[in-house]
Design a protein around this motif. Structure first.
Motif, PDB file in Angstrom:
ATOM      1  N   ILE A  40       0.861  -1.196   0.000  1.00  0.00           N
ATOM      2  CA  ILE A  40       0.000   0.000   0.000  1.00  0.00           C
ATOM      3  C   ILE A  40       0.894   1.241   0.000  1.00  0.00           C
ATOM      4  O   ILE A  40       1.712   1.434   0.898  1.00  0.00           O
ATOM      5  CB  ILE A  40      -0.922   0.008   1.241  1.00  0.00           C
ATOM      6  CG1 ILE A  40      -1.861  -1.191   1.153  1.00  0.00           C
ATOM      7  CG2 ILE A  40      -1.717   1.305   1.325  1.00  0.00           C
ATOM      8  CD1 ILE A  40      -2.574  -1.506   2.440  1.00  0.00           C
ATOM      9  N   MET A  41       0.786   2.045  -1.063  1.00  0.00           N
ATOM     10  CA  MET A  41       1.635   3.242  -1.194  1.00  0.00           C
ATOM     11  C   MET A  41       0.936   4.464  -0.623  1.00  0.00           C
ATOM     12  O   MET A  41       1.579   5.406  -0.181  1.00  0.00           O
ATOM     13  CB  MET A  41       1.911   3.527  -2.673  1.00  0.00           C
ATOM     14  CG  MET A  41       2.558   2.411  -3.419  1.00  0.00           C
ATOM     15  SD  MET A  41       4.320   2.579  -3.383  1.00  0.00           S
ATOM     16  CE  MET A  41       4.581   3.693  -4.759  1.00  0.00           C
ATOM     17  N   LEU A  42      -0.382   4.436  -0.712  1.00  0.00           N
ATOM     18  CA  LEU A  42      -1.151   5.625  -0.381  1.00  0.00           C
ATOM     19  C   LEU A  42      -2.471   5.185   0.218  1.00  0.00           C
ATOM     20  O   LEU A  42      -3.161   4.333  -0.348  1.00  0.00           O
ATOM     21  CB  LEU A  42      -1.414   6.351  -1.709  1.00  0.00           C
ATOM     22  CG  LEU A  42      -1.994   7.722  -1.718  1.00  0.00           C
ATOM     23  CD1 LEU A  42      -1.010   8.691  -1.057  1.00  0.00           C
ATOM     24  CD2 LEU A  42      -2.200   8.148  -3.174  1.00  0.00           C
TER      25      LEU A  42
ATOM     26  N   ALA B 194       3.333   5.692   2.170  1.00  0.00           N
ATOM     27  CA  ALA B 194       4.273   4.722   2.738  1.00  0.00           C
ATOM     28  C   ALA B 194       5.685   5.278   2.597  1.00  0.00           C
ATOM     29  O   ALA B 194       6.287   5.170   1.538  1.00  0.00           O
ATOM     30  CB  ALA B 194       4.157   3.399   1.997  1.00  0.00           C
ATOM     31  N   GLY B 195       6.180   5.928   3.616  1.00  0.00           N
ATOM     32  CA  GLY B 195       7.553   6.434   3.588  1.00  0.00           C
ATOM     33  C   GLY B 195       7.681   7.729   2.813  1.00  0.00           C
ATOM     34  O   GLY B 195       6.705   8.393   2.493  1.00  0.00           O
ATOM     35  N   ASP B 196       8.924   8.030   2.465  1.00  0.00           N
ATOM     36  CA  ASP B 196       9.246   9.305   1.849  1.00  0.00           C
ATOM     37  C   ASP B 196       9.186   9.156   0.327  1.00  0.00           C
ATOM     38  O   ASP B 196      10.203   9.097  -0.353  1.00  0.00           O
ATOM     39  CB  ASP B 196      10.645   9.716   2.299  1.00  0.00           C
ATOM     40  CG  ASP B 196      10.972  11.118   1.855  1.00  0.00           C
ATOM     41  OD1 ASP B 196      10.024  11.867   1.534  1.00  0.00           O
ATOM     42  OD2 ASP B 196      12.165  11.442   1.798  1.00  0.00           O
ATOM     43  N   LEU B 197       7.975   9.048  -0.204  1.00  0.00           N
ATOM     44  CA  LEU B 197       7.821   8.757  -1.625  1.00  0.00           C
ATOM     45  C   LEU B 197       7.810  10.040  -2.442  1.00  0.00           C
ATOM     46  O   LEU B 197       7.271  11.055  -2.018  1.00  0.00           O
ATOM     47  CB  LEU B 197       6.511   7.995  -1.856  1.00  0.00           C
ATOM     48  CG  LEU B 197       6.383   6.661  -1.133  1.00  0.00           C
ATOM     49  CD1 LEU B 197       5.020   6.046  -1.397  1.00  0.00           C
ATOM     50  CD2 LEU B 197       7.479   5.717  -1.583  1.00  0.00           C
ATOM     51  N   LYS B 198       8.397   9.938  -3.634  1.00  0.00           N
ATOM     52  CA  LYS B 198       8.420  11.092  -4.531  1.00  0.00           C
ATOM     53  C   LYS B 198       7.129  11.101  -5.355  1.00  0.00           C
ATOM     54  O   LYS B 198       6.750  10.104  -5.945  1.00  0.00           O
ATOM     55  CB  LYS B 198       9.623  10.980  -5.461  1.00  0.00           C
ATOM     56  CG  LYS B 198      10.218  12.337  -5.776  1.00  0.00           C
ATOM     57  CD  LYS B 198      11.442  12.213  -6.659  1.00  0.00           C
ATOM     58  CE  LYS B 198      12.622  11.574  -5.973  1.00  0.00           C
ATOM     59  NZ  LYS B 198      13.588  11.006  -6.942  1.00  0.00           N
ATOM     60  N   ILE B 199       6.479  12.246  -5.363  1.00  0.00           N
ATOM     61  CA  ILE B 199       5.189  12.343  -6.031  1.00  0.00           C
ATOM     62  C   ILE B 199       5.263  13.438  -7.101  1.00  0.00           C
ATOM     63  O   ILE B 199       5.869  14.478  -6.874  1.00  0.00           O
ATOM     64  CB  ILE B 199       4.103  12.598  -4.955  1.00  0.00           C
ATOM     65  CG1 ILE B 199       2.706  12.459  -5.498  1.00  0.00           C
ATOM     66  CG2 ILE B 199       4.250  13.873  -4.249  1.00  0.00           C
ATOM     67  CD1 ILE B 199       1.682  12.201  -4.384  1.00  0.00           C
ATOM     68  N   GLU B 200       4.703  13.141  -8.268  1.00  0.00           N
ATOM     69  CA  GLU B 200       4.693  14.125  -9.359  1.00  0.00           C
ATOM     70  C   GLU B 200       3.266  14.304  -9.835  1.00  0.00           C
ATOM     71  O   GLU B 200       2.467  13.377  -9.778  1.00  0.00           O
ATOM     72  CB  GLU B 200       5.548  13.644 -10.537  1.00  0.00           C
ATOM     73  CG  GLU B 200       7.037  13.805 -10.324  1.00  0.00           C
ATOM     74  CD  GLU B 200       7.540  15.218 -10.597  1.00  0.00           C
ATOM     75  OE1 GLU B 200       6.759  16.079 -11.029  1.00  0.00           O
ATOM     76  OE2 GLU B 200       8.742  15.432 -10.363  1.00  0.00           O
TER      77      GLU B 200
ATOM     78  N   SER C  33      12.116  12.855 -12.805  1.00  0.00           N
ATOM     79  CA  SER C  33      12.522  12.794 -11.391  1.00  0.00           C
ATOM     80  C   SER C  33      12.413  11.374 -10.834  1.00  0.00           C
ATOM     81  O   SER C  33      12.600  11.175  -9.646  1.00  0.00           O
ATOM     82  CB  SER C  33      11.640  13.738 -10.570  1.00  0.00           C
ATOM     83  OG  SER C  33      10.309  13.275 -10.615  1.00  0.00           O
ATOM     84  N   ASN C  34      12.095  10.408 -11.692  1.00  0.00           N
ATOM     85  CA  ASN C  34      11.909   9.032 -11.255  1.00  0.00           C
ATOM     86  C   ASN C  34      10.948   8.941 -10.062  1.00  0.00           C
ATOM     87  O   ASN C  34      11.294   8.429  -8.997  1.00  0.00           O
ATOM     88  CB  ASN C  34      13.269   8.401 -10.904  1.00  0.00           C
ATOM     89  CG  ASN C  34      13.151   6.905 -10.721  1.00  0.00           C
ATOM     90  OD1 ASN C  34      12.239   6.280 -11.263  1.00  0.00           O
ATOM     91  ND2 ASN C  34      14.037   6.324  -9.935  1.00  0.00           N
ATOM     92  N   PRO C  35       9.739   9.444 -10.250  1.00  0.00           N
ATOM     93  CA  PRO C  35       8.785   9.493  -9.136  1.00  0.00           C
ATOM     94  C   PRO C  35       8.245   8.107  -8.766  1.00  0.00           C
ATOM     95  O   PRO C  35       8.258   7.187  -9.592  1.00  0.00           O
ATOM     96  CB  PRO C  35       7.653  10.362  -9.686  1.00  0.00           C
ATOM     97  CG  PRO C  35       7.713  10.152 -11.161  1.00  0.00           C
ATOM     98  CD  PRO C  35       9.156   9.947 -11.502  1.00  0.00           C
ATOM     99  N   ASP C  36       7.783   7.968  -7.531  1.00  0.00           N
ATOM    100  CA  ASP C  36       7.137   6.723  -7.096  1.00  0.00           C
ATOM    101  C   ASP C  36       5.644   6.764  -7.406  1.00  0.00           C
ATOM    102  O   ASP C  36       5.031   5.745  -7.699  1.00  0.00           O
ATOM    103  CB  ASP C  36       7.303   6.548  -5.581  1.00  0.00           C
ATOM    104  CG  ASP C  36       8.757   6.625  -5.175  1.00  0.00           C
ATOM    105  OD1 ASP C  36       9.492   5.709  -5.543  1.00  0.00           O
ATOM    106  OD2 ASP C  36       9.151   7.626  -4.537  1.00  0.00           O
ATOM    107  N   ILE C  37       5.070   7.961  -7.277  1.00  0.00           N
ATOM    108  CA  ILE C  37       3.629   8.138  -7.503  1.00  0.00           C
ATOM    109  C   ILE C  37       3.455   9.244  -8.540  1.00  0.00           C
ATOM    110  O   ILE C  37       4.080  10.308  -8.424  1.00  0.00           O
ATOM    111  CB  ILE C  37       2.911   8.569  -6.206  1.00  0.00           C
ATOM    112  CG1 ILE C  37       3.120   7.527  -5.100  1.00  0.00           C
ATOM    113  CG2 ILE C  37       1.427   8.822  -6.449  1.00  0.00           C
ATOM    114  CD1 ILE C  37       2.523   7.916  -3.747  1.00  0.00           C
TER     115      ILE C  37
END
Ligand SMILES: Nc1ncnc2c1ncn2[C@@H]1O[C@H](COP(=O)(O)OP(=O)(O)OP(=O)(O)O)[C@@H](O)[C@H]1O
Length: 203
Positions: A2-4, A63-69, A141-145
């Motif tokens: 679960i990311m979000l 979930a953690g310090d995820l990069k979001i764009e 930026s190679n985002p996670d989300i």
């Protein structure tokens, strides 16, 4: 994974309940497509997930310090600069020494089938080409989300399909949330959701 996670997210504007106790868990490696009538709160939900506006009630947990764009409906590019220069500006914000820029830019441009546009000025590109450059910019930026508000609006059917295919194939390990009010075909592996009366449901 679960990311979000949205718990009880509620938002009112001028006394009107736009989001009504929204609960949802978004998992990595999935593409979620959120539809709903105009004014149903799709953009509001993306804005809350991105942290641009706050919910009146409830919680958004990542979930953690995820990069979001966030790809906006009318994303800006510097039209007097080339495609490469635009991508460089985006990359250099995160990597001041610009190490790895060339490889990242080439990989991303190849994913969206626009490597041959690398030295072209943005002002000389077609609408479909510009949209691809905007998408490429988001992925620099190679985002996670990745949140996308109508990523294929104003494009013809051929361009829409090819852009969605590129998103599906190149970025299948990310969490992607697409807002769309078109009846368009969406990637076959996407999870279809609908905002109805302020609540997020499976379609
Ligand atoms: N900052 C704001 N202040 C007041 N009302 C707002 C604000 N932002 C959105 N709204 C209202 O909230 C409702 C939901 O708007 P939102 O933009 O989220 O809908 P949407 O589903 O994305 O619509 P569309 O498909 O037309 O883009 C609308 O009635 C809109 O007018």
């Amino acid at each position: 994974m679960i990311m979000l996670k949205l718990t009880n997210v509620t938002k009112n504007f001028n006394g009107k309940k736009v989001l009504n106790h929204v609960h949802f868990e978004f998992k990595d490696g999935n593409i979620y497509v959120i539809r709903g009538e105009s004014g149903s709160g799709k953009t509001t939900l993306l804005n809350i997930i991105a942290g641009y506006i706050h919910a009146d009630e409830g919680e958004v947990e990542r979930a953690g310090d995820l990069k979001i764009e966030y790809l906006f409906q009318d994303d800006m590019l510097f039209s007097n600069l080339t495609v490469q220069e635009n991508l460089y500006i985006k990359y250099a914000v995160l990597h001041p020494d610009a190490a790895g820029f060339e490889k990242t830019a080439h990989d991303v441009l190849r994913s969206f089938h626009i490597i041959d546009l690398i030295d072209r000025k943005v002002s000389m590109l077609s609408g479909g080409e510009k949209r691809r450059v905007q998408l490429a910019n988001v992925f620099m930026s190679n985002p996670d989300i990745v949140l996308m508000d109508e990523p294929t609006s104003k494009l013809d059917a051929k361009n829409r399909k090819s852009i969605l295919d590129a998103i599906t194939h190149a970025f299948r390990n990310k969490l992607i949330i697409i807002v769309s009010h078109e009846n368009d075909q969406m990637p076959s592996n996407s999870i279809h959701l609908k905002l109805v009366n302020g609540s997020l449901q499976y379609e």
